[in-house]
Design a protein around this motif. Structure first.
Motif, PDB file in Angstrom:
ATOM      1  N   ARG A   1     -19.024  -2.000   2.783  1.00 52.87           N
ATOM      2  CA  ARG A   1     -18.390  -2.001   1.455  1.00 52.87           C
ATOM      3  C   ARG A   1     -18.273  -3.397   0.862  1.00 52.87           C
ATOM      4  O   ARG A   1     -18.215  -3.558  -0.346  1.00 52.87           O
ATOM      5  CB  ARG A   1     -17.008  -1.348   1.521  1.00 52.87           C
ATOM      6  CG  ARG A   1     -16.016  -2.068   2.416  1.00 52.87           C
ATOM      7  CD  ARG A   1     -14.653  -1.391   2.418  1.00 52.87           C
ATOM      8  NE  ARG A   1     -13.743  -2.027   3.344  1.00 52.87           N
ATOM      9  CZ  ARG A   1     -12.438  -1.841   3.361  1.00 52.87           C
ATOM     10  NH1 ARG A   1     -11.884  -1.027   2.506  1.00 52.87           N
ATOM     11  NH2 ARG A   1     -11.676  -2.446   4.237  1.00 52.87           N
TER      12      ARG A   1
ATOM     13  N   LYS B   1      -7.426   2.621  -8.217  1.00 50.75           N
ATOM     14  CA  LYS B   1      -8.404   1.871  -7.422  1.00 50.75           C
ATOM     15  C   LYS B   1      -9.475   2.814  -6.888  1.00 50.75           C
ATOM     16  O   LYS B   1      -9.273   4.028  -6.937  1.00 50.75           O
ATOM     17  CB  LYS B   1      -7.693   1.135  -6.277  1.00 50.75           C
ATOM     18  CG  LYS B   1      -7.170   2.028  -5.134  1.00 50.75           C
ATOM     19  CD  LYS B   1      -6.373   1.227  -4.113  1.00 50.75           C
ATOM     20  CE  LYS B   1      -5.939   2.069  -2.933  1.00 50.75           C
ATOM     21  NZ  LYS B   1      -5.073   1.373  -1.991  1.00 50.75           N
ATOM     22  N   HIS B   2     -10.573   2.376  -6.333  1.00 50.82           N
ATOM     23  CA  HIS B   2     -11.114   1.041  -6.286  1.00 50.82           C
ATOM     24  C   HIS B   2     -12.244   1.030  -7.289  1.00 50.82           C
ATOM     25  O   HIS B   2     -13.241   1.717  -7.091  1.00 50.82           O
ATOM     26  CB  HIS B   2     -11.651   0.710  -4.891  1.00 50.82           C
ATOM     27  CG  HIS B   2     -10.635   1.003  -3.807  1.00 50.82           C
ATOM     28  ND1 HIS B   2     -10.473   2.262  -3.257  1.00 50.82           N
ATOM     29  CD2 HIS B   2      -9.736   0.196  -3.196  1.00 50.82           C
ATOM     30  CE1 HIS B   2      -9.501   2.217  -2.334  1.00 50.82           C
ATOM     31  NE2 HIS B   2      -9.044   0.997  -2.278  1.00 50.82           N
TER      32      HIS B   2
ATOM     33  N   GLU C   1     -10.171   4.374   6.410  1.00 52.29           N
ATOM     34  CA  GLU C   1     -10.766   3.272   5.664  1.00 52.29           C
ATOM     35  C   GLU C   1     -11.574   2.414   6.632  1.00 52.29           C
ATOM     36  O   GLU C   1     -11.264   2.329   7.825  1.00 52.29           O
ATOM     37  CB  GLU C   1      -9.632   2.429   5.059  1.00 52.29           C
ATOM     38  CG  GLU C   1     -10.121   1.179   4.363  1.00 52.29           C
ATOM     39  CD  GLU C   1      -8.974   0.272   3.912  1.00 52.29           C
ATOM     40  OE1 GLU C   1      -7.823   0.732   3.852  1.00 52.29           O
ATOM     41  OE2 GLU C   1      -9.261  -0.903   3.634  1.00 52.29           O
TER      42      GLU C   1
ATOM     43  N   MET D   1      -7.288  -1.983  -9.607  1.00 56.43           N
ATOM     44  CA  MET D   1      -7.822  -2.788  -8.505  1.00 56.43           C
ATOM     45  C   MET D   1      -9.349  -2.678  -8.512  1.00 56.43           C
ATOM     46  O   MET D   1      -9.906  -1.581  -8.421  1.00 56.43           O
ATOM     47  CB  MET D   1      -7.295  -2.302  -7.152  1.00 56.43           C
ATOM     48  CG  MET D   1      -7.758  -3.173  -5.979  1.00 56.43           C
ATOM     49  SD  MET D   1      -7.375  -2.457  -4.355  1.00 56.43           S
ATOM     50  CE  MET D   1      -5.618  -2.660  -4.304  1.00 56.43           C
TER      51      MET D   1
ATOM     52  N   ASP E   1      -9.412  -6.261  -4.937  1.00 54.12           N
ATOM     53  CA  ASP E   1      -9.149  -5.716  -3.604  1.00 54.12           C
ATOM     54  C   ASP E   1      -9.029  -6.907  -2.653  1.00 54.12           C
ATOM     55  O   ASP E   1      -9.483  -8.024  -2.965  1.00 54.12           O
ATOM     56  CB  ASP E   1     -10.238  -4.736  -3.157  1.00 54.12           C
ATOM     57  CG  ASP E   1      -9.730  -3.822  -2.031  1.00 54.12           C
ATOM     58  OD1 ASP E   1      -8.693  -4.141  -1.413  1.00 54.12           O
ATOM     59  OD2 ASP E   1     -10.384  -2.792  -1.757  1.00 54.12           O
ATOM     60  N   TRP E   2      -8.433  -6.657  -1.525  1.00 58.47           N
ATOM     61  CA  TRP E   2      -7.999  -7.747  -0.635  1.00 58.47           C
ATOM     62  C   TRP E   2      -9.187  -8.585  -0.119  1.00 58.47           C
ATOM     63  O   TRP E   2      -9.947  -8.153   0.746  1.00 58.47           O
ATOM     64  CB  TRP E   2      -7.175  -7.144   0.498  1.00 58.47           C
ATOM     65  CG  TRP E   2      -5.701  -7.164   0.196  1.00 58.47           C
ATOM     66  CD1 TRP E   2      -4.725  -7.522   1.071  1.00 58.47           C
ATOM     67  CD2 TRP E   2      -5.028  -6.863  -1.029  1.00 58.47           C
ATOM     68  NE1 TRP E   2      -3.493  -7.474   0.452  1.00 58.47           N
ATOM     69  CE2 TRP E   2      -3.650  -7.081  -0.835  1.00 58.47           C
ATOM     70  CE3 TRP E   2      -5.452  -6.476  -2.309  1.00 58.47           C
ATOM     71  CZ2 TRP E   2      -2.703  -6.894  -1.845  1.00 58.47           C
ATOM     72  CZ3 TRP E   2      -4.499  -6.281  -3.312  1.00 58.47           C
ATOM     73  CH2 TRP E   2      -3.161  -6.499  -3.064  1.00 58.47           C
TER      74      TRP E   2
ATOM     75  N   TYR F   1     -14.562  -3.825  -3.582  1.00 59.55           N
ATOM     76  CA  TYR F   1     -15.271  -4.849  -2.805  1.00 59.55           C
ATOM     77  C   TYR F   1     -16.765  -4.960  -3.144  1.00 59.55           C
ATOM     78  O   TYR F   1     -17.352  -6.022  -3.077  1.00 59.55           O
ATOM     79  CB  TYR F   1     -15.186  -4.502  -1.321  1.00 59.55           C
ATOM     80  CG  TYR F   1     -13.855  -4.758  -0.666  1.00 59.55           C
ATOM     81  CD1 TYR F   1     -13.240  -6.013  -0.741  1.00 59.55           C
ATOM     82  CD2 TYR F   1     -13.220  -3.772   0.073  1.00 59.55           C
ATOM     83  CE1 TYR F   1     -12.034  -6.252  -0.111  1.00 59.55           C
ATOM     84  CE2 TYR F   1     -12.009  -4.005   0.711  1.00 59.55           C
ATOM     85  CZ  TYR F   1     -11.424  -5.258   0.616  1.00 59.55           C
ATOM     86  OH  TYR F   1     -10.231  -5.498   1.237  1.00 59.55           O
TER      87      TYR F   1
ATOM     88  N   SER G   1      -5.510   1.278   5.344  1.00 59.90           N
ATOM     89  CA  SER G   1      -4.352   0.747   4.610  1.00 59.90           C
ATOM     90  C   SER G   1      -3.473   1.866   4.073  1.00 59.90           C
ATOM     91  O   SER G   1      -2.356   1.617   3.628  1.00 59.90           O
ATOM     92  CB  SER G   1      -4.817  -0.157   3.469  1.00 59.90           C
ATOM     93  OG  SER G   1      -5.646   0.563   2.582  1.00 59.90           O
TER      94      SER G   1
ATOM     95  N   ARG H   1     -12.948   7.398   3.418  1.00 65.68           N
ATOM     96  CA  ARG H   1     -11.723   7.430   2.616  1.00 65.68           C
ATOM     97  C   ARG H   1     -11.635   8.665   1.735  1.00 65.68           C
ATOM     98  O   ARG H   1     -10.825   8.708   0.801  1.00 65.68           O
ATOM     99  CB  ARG H   1     -11.622   6.162   1.754  1.00 65.68           C
ATOM    100  CG  ARG H   1     -11.398   4.921   2.570  1.00 65.68           C
ATOM    101  CD  ARG H   1     -11.122   3.707   1.708  1.00 65.68           C
ATOM    102  NE  ARG H   1      -9.703   3.470   1.568  1.00 65.68           N
ATOM    103  CZ  ARG H   1      -9.192   2.351   1.051  1.00 65.68           C
ATOM    104  NH1 ARG H   1      -9.971   1.403   0.610  1.00 65.68           N
ATOM    105  NH2 ARG H   1      -7.887   2.189   0.963  1.00 65.68           N
TER     106      ARG H   1
ATOM    107  N   ARG I   1       3.394   2.087   3.138  1.00 67.88           N
ATOM    108  CA  ARG I   1       2.813   1.592   4.385  1.00 67.88           C
ATOM    109  C   ARG I   1       3.776   0.649   5.126  1.00 67.88           C
ATOM    110  O   ARG I   1       4.660   0.053   4.516  1.00 67.88           O
ATOM    111  CB  ARG I   1       1.530   0.818   4.040  1.00 67.88           C
ATOM    112  CG  ARG I   1       0.769   0.299   5.235  1.00 67.88           C
ATOM    113  CD  ARG I   1      -0.437  -0.518   4.782  1.00 67.88           C
ATOM    114  NE  ARG I   1      -1.172  -1.039   5.917  1.00 67.88           N
ATOM    115  CZ  ARG I   1      -2.151  -1.926   5.825  1.00 67.88           C
ATOM    116  NH1 ARG I   1      -2.517  -2.383   4.645  1.00 67.88           N
ATOM    117  NH2 ARG I   1      -2.771  -2.357   6.897  1.00 67.88           N
TER     118      ARG I   1
ATOM    119  N   ASP J   1       0.857  -1.171   0.000  1.00 69.08           N
ATOM    120  CA  ASP J   1       0.000   0.000   0.000  1.00 69.08           C
ATOM    121  C   ASP J   1       0.894   1.222   0.000  1.00 69.08           C
ATOM    122  O   ASP J   1       1.950   1.241   0.654  1.00 69.08           O
ATOM    123  CB  ASP J   1      -0.897   0.002   1.244  1.00 69.08           C
ATOM    124  CG  ASP J   1      -2.083  -0.926   1.072  1.00 69.08           C
ATOM    125  OD1 ASP J   1      -2.797  -0.775   0.069  1.00 69.08           O
ATOM    126  OD2 ASP J   1      -2.282  -1.811   1.926  1.00 69.08           O
TER     127      ASP J   1
HETATM  128  C1  BGC Z   1      -8.143  -1.712   0.742  1.00 73.09           C
HETATM  129  C2  BGC Z   1      -7.176  -1.458  -0.397  1.00 73.09           C
HETATM  130  C3  BGC Z   1      -5.804  -1.915  -0.010  1.00 73.09           C
HETATM  131  C4  BGC Z   1      -5.849  -3.368   0.390  1.00 73.09           C
HETATM  132  C5  BGC Z   1      -4.503  -3.927   0.798  1.00 73.09           C
HETATM  133  C6  BGC Z   1      -8.052  -3.127   1.276  1.00 73.09           C
HETATM  134  O1  BGC Z   1      -8.734  -3.241   2.469  1.00 73.09           O
HETATM  135  O2  BGC Z   1      -9.450  -1.428   0.333  1.00 73.09           O
HETATM  136  O3  BGC Z   1      -7.177  -0.100  -0.736  1.00 73.09           O
HETATM  137  O4  BGC Z   1      -4.911  -1.694  -1.063  1.00 73.09           O
HETATM  138  O5  BGC Z   1      -6.724  -3.514   1.480  1.00 73.09           O
HETATM  139  O6  BGC Z   1      -4.113  -3.433   2.019  1.00 73.09           O
END
Ligand code: BGC
Length: 752
Positions: free
Chosen positions: A223, A212-213, A489, A256, A291-292, A259, A414, A179, A118, A112
């Motif tokens: 979400r 993204k997203h 987030e 990306m 997305d994750w 969700y 994130s 966000r 990050r 991230d």
């Molecule tokens: C977020 C993304 C982020 C991903 C990886 C997700 O929860 O929506 O923006 O890149 O996590 O951390």
């Protein structure tokens, strides 16, 4: 220079006190042992005169089925997981796709990096925290966006990553979206233009860029389950337009998917979004990453256009292989995914320029961060020229509220960048940062103010009690009251009201001292019941790791503010398209107990959100509904004044608007000139839209004639019947000025 030195010495003190933060961007020994680079690639695909597509095909030809499948998914979240054979070569970011070691193709190492890299602190590394994306958007400056992205690219690469997960560009449909700070405002042309440049900047450092997203992840509440209902024209002219500009102009290697569901299907298995629009209409040649945990199927997602599942391998590993073997996914479809991933790696340069760790230059990072914040701070009010402050006239200064003695707030989730030395207000002994807690960067407005007014007695009051704050303010030559609204987030704001009774504190301070300056540290618009009381108001956003120095420079006038709002500040929630945010019912919020494979596939049961305001997002809504606002989109004052004149509009393939901006004041400044259009009646959109903008830097009394080219698409509507953009023949009114509600120049031209 003075301010630079000041911020750097603070930095050094904290820095050397922190053994974990190795200046050399170091990795632990055990980490290092696992970082074995794949052999240098040597195949015919290393012929750089071939196109990325040709090179990808040459690799693809050599790959086994297992190697292909391995490129389609992640291997967990290395940041959190123990070291395993699969993730050992990773850099311990949030995602990793093993490459093709046998052929020298490196893994895709993802971090991230919304406003900086990050998890740097927890990994024993360092990264710069830039001001929030929304602050960069307030500069309306493509070059700033490029610099923003390039700094992130540089620091990712220096740490050993080769893919960013930044590039957030969901437009501000609801200003309560948690966000909002992560994104670039409410207008698709502004946000799209800036995200394109940000991506270009990141990719210029040979890092895979991301946007993204995708798409319509416009609220955080629910979400993972929300089903967004919206018409085609509405989405193409609003949310999707920001992505369209970002993809077409910024050429991100990755997109990306989000969700949420859109019109019934999850975004990561939504054929309309991924295939029809992104890959066919916009000709996006790169890969789509989920997305994750946003993947919900194998065959459906693959057919819809999802190329890579992250961070795990629930649907895109064994199940995918079985589907290929059973013929429910064709070899061609598999190859298409792999081709897209490989061609993006070649296009971004991660194969030609293998990652090479290096030392991050924190001093350069501080300078970039401060410069971006200086260009993003918005002066919302300045009565009787209360600002800039003149230190010679100040004997006593009251600084109030928001931990302004020690730090400035940042955005969570994130996007969170680890602060140097830990949370500035974290009680001693508390552990590493959590992804959803208030994190304060150690950049002290109090010190920045004192440094600029060395002879003044600067007092601090925490601003927790209105009466005490008023007492501190009373009699001071100036009271500077800080207010903040943290956001993250994974949550939305319950309202646009400043939390912790800060409205009462501001009102009390302003009543006690006529020379009150309000400094807001927010990512979102806020309501201001006290707006008429203070002499001046500054929106400083989440200011990054040198925010206090930037703010000091603006307060004391060594920087003339030039930022303009990328989001409307409404008068109240009652004026929003949806006064009440739709919250998920409990069953759509999260699964209770362990998640079965069936539940994972089905996803949380949907709840409905209907964007019946359609394409009327932000200022378009308030104009159409005739709702006056607190501060309009595009608004921002300066310490000087500007006059617009002489608009001429030349029709043609690209419409050109030429006009003159004059600096009528006594000091230099930069004016953001905005160009809007009203479409012919037949378009059915009786409100204006932003179609262009430019920054004009002017000395005192200087004037300049500038031309803004208007992309024909920005004057077009999306015709659902034709499934394409179309210019409605008729009269177009072009308006020019300094904000969406202050447009003194107007010319009507006929276009066909
Ligand atoms: C977020 C993304 C982020 C991903 C990886 C997700 O929860 O929506 O923006 O890149 O996590 O951390």
């Amino acid at each position: 220079m003075k301010s630079l030195r000041c911020s750097l010495c603070n930095f050094r003190v904290i820095f050397f006190a922190l053994p974990a933060l190795l200046f050399v961007c170091g990795v632990s020994q055990s980490d290092a042992q696992h970082h074995q680079q794949p052999p240098a690639p040597t195949g015919p695909w290393m012929n750089a005169s071939l196109s990325p597509d040709e090179r990808a095909d040459l690799v693809l030809k050599e790959m086994t089925l297992d190697e292909k499948i391995a490129l389609l998914h992640g291997v967990g979240m290395p940041t959190d997981d123990p070291v395993t054979p699969e993730n050992a070569a990773s850099n311990r970011g949030v995602g990793y796709a093993v490459g093709v070691p046998r052929l020298g193709i490196p893994g895709i190492d993802m971090s991230d990096a919304a406003y900086g890299v990050r998890s740097s602190g927890v990994n024993g590394r360092y990264s710069t925290a830039l001001p929030a994306n929304v602050a960069a958007a307030a500069s309306w400056d493509p070059e700033t966006a490029f610099e923003y992205g390039a700094l992130i690219g540089r620091e990712l690469r220096a740490q050993g990553f080769n893919m960013t997960l930044g590039g957030g560009v969901d437009i501000t449909r609801d200003p309560r979206n948690g966000r909002t700070f992560d994104y670039l405002g409410e207008d698709p042309v502004l946000a799209g233009t800036l995200v394109a440049k940000l991506i270009e900047g990141t990719q210029s450092e040979h890092v895979i860029g991301d946007i993204k997203h995708y798409a319509l992840n416009d609220q955080e509440s629910g979400r993972n389950s929300v089903n967004v209902n919206i018409g085609k024209r509405a989405m193409r002219e609003s949310d999707l337009l920001a992505f369209e500009i970002g993809v077409e102009k910024g050429h991100p290697a990755a997109v990306m998917c989000s969700y949420n569901r859109v019109n019934g299907d999850f975004a990561c298995e939504n054929k309309y979004l991924l295939s029809d629009v992104l890959k066919k209409d916009w000709k996006f040649p790169g890969f789509v990453v989920s997305d994750w945990g946003g993947t919900h199927s194998t065959e459906k997602a693959s057919a819809a256009g999802l190329d890579n599942e992250q961070p795990g391998k629930f649907f895109y590993s064994d199940k995918f292989k079985a589907a290929v073997e059973a013929g429910t996914i064709s070899q061609a479809e598999l190859d298409e995914h792999v081709h897209r991933i490989l061609r993006s790696m070649f296009a971004a340069g991660v194969i030609d320029y293998p990652r090479q760790r290096s030392v991050i230059d924190p001093f350069a990072g501080f300078a970039v961060s401060r410069k971006i914040e200086e260009g993003g701070i918005v002066l919302l009010k300045n009565e009787r020229a209360a600002l800039p402050l003149n230190p010679a006239k100040l004997h006593t200064i009251a600084v109030i509220g928001s931990h302004a003695d020690v730090g400035m707030i940042s955005g969570g989730g994130s996007a969170q960048v680890d602060p140097i030395g830990g949370n500035a207000i974290m009680p001693p002994g508390k552990g590493a940062t959590h992804w959803q807690e208030e994190i304060w960067f150690p950049t002290s407005p109090l010190k920045a103010i004192q440094a600029r007014a060395p002879n003044a007695n600067v007092k601090y009051d925490p601003g927790t009690d209105p009466a005490a704050a008023a007492a501190a303010a009373k009699g001071a030559d100036v009271a500077i009251v800080f207010a903040y609204m943290w956001a993250s987030e994974g949550m939305d704001l319950p309202s646009l009201t400043l939390p912790h009774d800060q409205d009462a504190v501001i009102a009390a301070v302003a009543a006690a001292n006529p020379h009150t300056i309000v400094v807001l540290e927010t990512g979102n618009p806020v309501t201001m019941p006290w707006v008429s009381a203070p002499a001046a108001i500054l929106e400083a956003w989440f200011g990054g790791n040198d925010g206090a120095e930037a703010l000091g420079n603006v307060l004391f006038g060594s920087v003339n503010p030039s930022g303009k709002l990328p989001n409307t500040f409404p008068k109240s929630e009652a004026d929003l398209p949806h006064p009440t945010l739709t919250m998920p019912p409990p069953e759509s919020e999260h699964f209770s107990g362990p998640v079965s494979p069936e539940q994972r596939a089905a996803g949380l049961p949907p709840f409905q959100v209907t964007y019946d305001e359609g394409l009327k997002v932000g200022y378009k809504w308030y104009e159409a509904e005739k709702k006056p606002v607190l501060f309009p989109f595009g608004f921002g004052l300066s310490y000087t004044t500007y006059r617009y004149s002489g608009l001429q509009v030349a029709p043609g393939e690209t419409v050109k608007a030429t006009f003159t901006v004059a600096n009528t004041g006594a000091r230099e400044g930069t004016e953001i000139a905005e160009v809007y259009a009203m479409l012919p009646d037949a378009a059915g959109e009786p409100f204006k839209r932003l179609v262009g903008f430019t920054r004009v830097k002017l000395d005192a009394k200087q004037k300049q004639t500038v031309t803004v080219d208007i992309d024909p698409k920005y004057l077009s509507i999306f015709d659902e019947a034709k499934d394409d953009w179309t210019l409605v023949p008729g009269d177009y009114t072009i308006l020019v000025g300094g904000s969406s509600v202050d447009l003194p120049l107007k010319v009507t031209v006929s276009l066909k």
